[in-house]
Design an enzyme around this catalytic site. Sequence first.
Site, PDB file in Angstrom:
ATOM      1  N   GLU A 106      42.348  49.117  42.478  1.00  0.00           N
ATOM      2  CA  GLU A 106      43.567  49.201  41.889  1.00  0.00           C
ATOM      3  C   GLU A 106      43.273  50.207  40.550  1.00  0.00           C
ATOM      4  OE1 GLU A 106      46.596  45.653  42.664  1.00  0.00           O
ATOM      5  OE2 GLU A 106      44.972  45.187  41.159  1.00  0.00           O
ATOM      6  N   CYS A 119      42.972  53.203  33.110  1.00  0.00           N
ATOM      7  CA  CYS A 119      41.951  52.210  33.564  1.00  0.00           C
ATOM      8  C   CYS A 119      41.429  52.328  34.777  1.00  0.00           C
ATOM      9  CB  CYS A 119      42.661  50.841  33.168  1.00  0.00           C
ATOM     10  SG  CYS A 119      41.445  49.509  33.403  1.00  0.00           S
ATOM     11  N   CYS A 126      33.655  43.216  43.001  1.00  0.00           N
ATOM     12  CA  CYS A 126      32.266  43.107  41.822  1.00  0.00           C
ATOM     13  C   CYS A 126      31.641  41.899  42.276  1.00  0.00           C
ATOM     14  CB  CYS A 126      32.897  42.838  40.549  1.00  0.00           C
ATOM     15  SG  CYS A 126      31.871  42.737  39.201  1.00  0.00           S
ATOM     16  N   CYS A 130      32.321  36.366  37.645  1.00  0.00           N
ATOM     17  CA  CYS A 130      32.865  35.734  36.410  1.00  0.00           C
ATOM     18  C   CYS A 130      34.000  35.121  36.861  1.00  0.00           C
ATOM     19  CB  CYS A 130      33.129  36.867  35.247  1.00  0.00           C
ATOM     20  SG  CYS A 130      31.877  37.881  34.822  1.00  0.00           S
ATOM     21  N   CYS A 133      37.943  35.894  36.485  1.00  0.00           N
ATOM     22  CA  CYS A 133      38.299  37.529  36.591  1.00  0.00           C
ATOM     23  C   CYS A 133      38.736  37.675  37.981  1.00  0.00           C
ATOM     24  CB  CYS A 133      37.135  38.196  36.443  1.00  0.00           C
ATOM     25  SG  CYS A 133      37.224  39.945  36.678  1.00  0.00           S
ATOM     26  N   CYS A 354      43.885  42.989  31.962  1.00  0.00           N
ATOM     27  CA  CYS A 354      42.271  42.923  32.266  1.00  0.00           C
ATOM     28  C   CYS A 354      41.991  41.647  33.031  1.00  0.00           C
ATOM     29  CB  CYS A 354      41.621  42.576  30.979  1.00  0.00           C
ATOM     30  SG  CYS A 354      41.912  43.905  29.371  1.00  0.00           S
TER      31      CYS A 354
HETATM   32  N1  SAH Z   1      32.747  44.569  34.681  1.00  0.00           N
HETATM   33  C1  SAH Z   1      33.162  45.202  33.433  1.00  0.00           C
HETATM   34  C2  SAH Z   1      34.044  46.124  33.487  1.00  0.00           C
HETATM   35  C3  SAH Z   1      35.512  45.421  34.213  1.00  0.00           C
HETATM   36  S1  SAH Z   1      36.231  44.106  33.733  1.00  0.00           S
HETATM   37  C4  SAH Z   1      33.059  44.116  32.428  1.00  0.00           C
HETATM   38  O1  SAH Z   1      33.041  43.130  32.877  1.00  0.00           O
HETATM   39  O2  SAH Z   1      33.121  44.539  31.422  1.00  0.00           O
HETATM   40  C5  SAH Z   1      37.501  44.576  32.419  1.00  0.00           C
HETATM   41  C6  SAH Z   1      37.429  43.413  31.162  1.00  0.00           C
HETATM   42  O3  SAH Z   1      38.344  42.568  31.460  1.00  0.00           O
HETATM   43  C7  SAH Z   1      36.308  42.723  30.796  1.00  0.00           C
HETATM   44  O4  SAH Z   1      36.148  42.665  29.384  1.00  0.00           O
HETATM   45  C8  SAH Z   1      36.570  41.392  31.269  1.00  0.00           C
HETATM   46  O5  SAH Z   1      35.500  40.374  30.988  1.00  0.00           O
HETATM   47  C9  SAH Z   1      38.104  41.255  31.134  1.00  0.00           C
HETATM   48  N2  SAH Z   1      38.776  40.198  31.717  1.00  0.00           N
HETATM   49  C10 SAH Z   1      38.102  39.869  33.332  1.00  0.00           C
HETATM   50  N3  SAH Z   1      39.205  38.689  33.492  1.00  0.00           N
HETATM   51  C11 SAH Z   1      39.970  38.472  32.504  1.00  0.00           C
HETATM   52  C12 SAH Z   1      41.053  37.985  32.258  1.00  0.00           C
HETATM   53  N4  SAH Z   1      41.646  36.873  33.048  1.00  0.00           N
HETATM   54  N5  SAH Z   1      41.822  37.655  31.235  1.00  0.00           N
HETATM   55  C13 SAH Z   1      41.650  38.733  30.220  1.00  0.00           C
HETATM   56  N6  SAH Z   1      40.375  39.681  30.153  1.00  0.00           N
HETATM   57  C14 SAH Z   1      39.701  39.431  31.327  1.00  0.00           C
HETATM   58 FE1  SF4 Z   2      32.848  41.930  37.331  1.00  0.00          FE
HETATM   59 FE2  SF4 Z   2      35.133  40.835  36.521  1.00  0.00          FE
HETATM   60 FE3  SF4 Z   2      32.955  39.700  35.357  1.00  0.00          FE
HETATM   61 FE4  SF4 Z   2      33.682  42.364  34.953  1.00  0.00          FE
HETATM   62  S1  SF4 Z   2      34.461  40.541  34.287  1.00  0.00           S
HETATM   63  S2  SF4 Z   2      31.583  41.717  35.541  1.00  0.00           S
HETATM   64  S3  SF4 Z   2      34.757  42.806  36.892  1.00  0.00           S
HETATM   65  S4  SF4 Z   2      33.606  39.801  37.561  1.00  0.00           S
END
Ligand code: SAH
Ligand code: SF4
Length: 363
Positions: A106, A119, A126, A130, A133, A354
């Site tokens: 996406e 974006c 990934c 986390c 996410c 995000c």
């Molecule tokens: N892997 C990289 C880039 C992609 S994630 C990273 O983690 O930075 C893009 C951003 O969205 C990151 O800051 C991540 O922590 C945040 N993010 C992930 N899940 C989210 C959620 N449910 N609500 C708000 N931000 C979130």
């Molecule tokens: Fe991967 Fe999502 Fe963690 Fe970014 S926030 S490192 S995309 S699992």
Amino acid sequence: MSVTMPRKPTQDPARPIAIYDLDLPALEDLLKAWGEPSYRAPQIWEWLYVHLVDAFSQMTNLPKSLRRRLSEEATIDLLEVVDTTRSPDGRTRKDLLQLTDGETIEAVLMRYRTRRTACLSTQVGCALGCPFCATGQMGFRRDLTSGEIVAQAVHFARPLQAEGNPLTNVVLMGMGEPLANYDESMAAIRRLNHPDGFRMGQRHITLSTVGLVPMIGRLAQEDLQITLAISLHAATDDLRNQLVPINRRYGLEALFKACAAYFEKTGRRISFEWALIEGLNDTPEQAHALADWVHGSLPGTLVHVNLIPLNPSLEYARGPAASDAVDAFTAILEARSIPYTIRVRRGASIQAGCGQLRQRRQP
Ligand code: SAH
Ligand code: SF4
């Protein structure tokens, strides 16, 4: 978390050259091998990155024979739109894009008053898991090639150009961890920035990382003026170990040291991303711990904290911080002189916010 081994994208075997995967010297080498003069390479790049054409036949200053050979042996389009979702206000658009091997990613376009930001994804899924996410929840499928990253920017720039508006900013903040796909992400950034390429200023490009410390060190040596965003989300190791599992390998001390070194080398302000999760990292203790790290480890460093109310994702039970918790949190940051912004939730209603990106069609 399901993790599968990376696979090489299977490209059309009849047309094995993905033109957006080639940097300028590689394109020159190809043309040389075909007996063409090297000045054709920047000509082709101008068609690809400035005029954004989608067919070699439109490259009208190339000899017909070269256009034909390119059409026969190379591809321009690496992405096919499977689905588009627009936010009710029409300012955010999320596209589900299919790659040549059938995987999908996406990418999101956000329109602001003076900026238009894409974006982009850097991986299919990934591996870093986390829990809050959506991309982390789907596991890792494969790395994207530099061409597949660049092609996402081109994909959004084409219709914008037709309206007379350039794409102004790129954030590597879609699916995946750009520093875990380091070489392809760097190659994409350089091609987007190249004076014969997409010509986007380095300061208009942001890379977001979960905090892969050795790779932040490597990035500092690249001599790039891009913005570095760190997904921090917690300021005690206990809590960050839960929210960002890679913290167990690279803890806060090492991460802040890497940030200090990055700032020393580049002079670029560092952004910290912080998704405010109700009852978890929205507490006064966390706000103070964040301020302690910044003042203790990054004295004199320009920093900015981006607070994002958690975007909901299916497999994570918790919700965004309540507004009084946000107020208390920001009051502490203010009192302790930590600059911050509460990020406007863009695209949350269409799961384009995000951390909401995953391979799925909207119901
Ligand atoms: N892997 C990289 C880039 C992609 S994630 C990273 O983690 O930075 C893009 C951003 O969205 C990151 O800051 C991540 O922590 C945040 N993010 C992930 N899940 C989210 C959620 N449910 N609500 C708000 N931000 C979130
Ligand atoms: Fe991967 Fe999502 Fe963690 Fe970014 S926030 S490192 S995309 S699992």
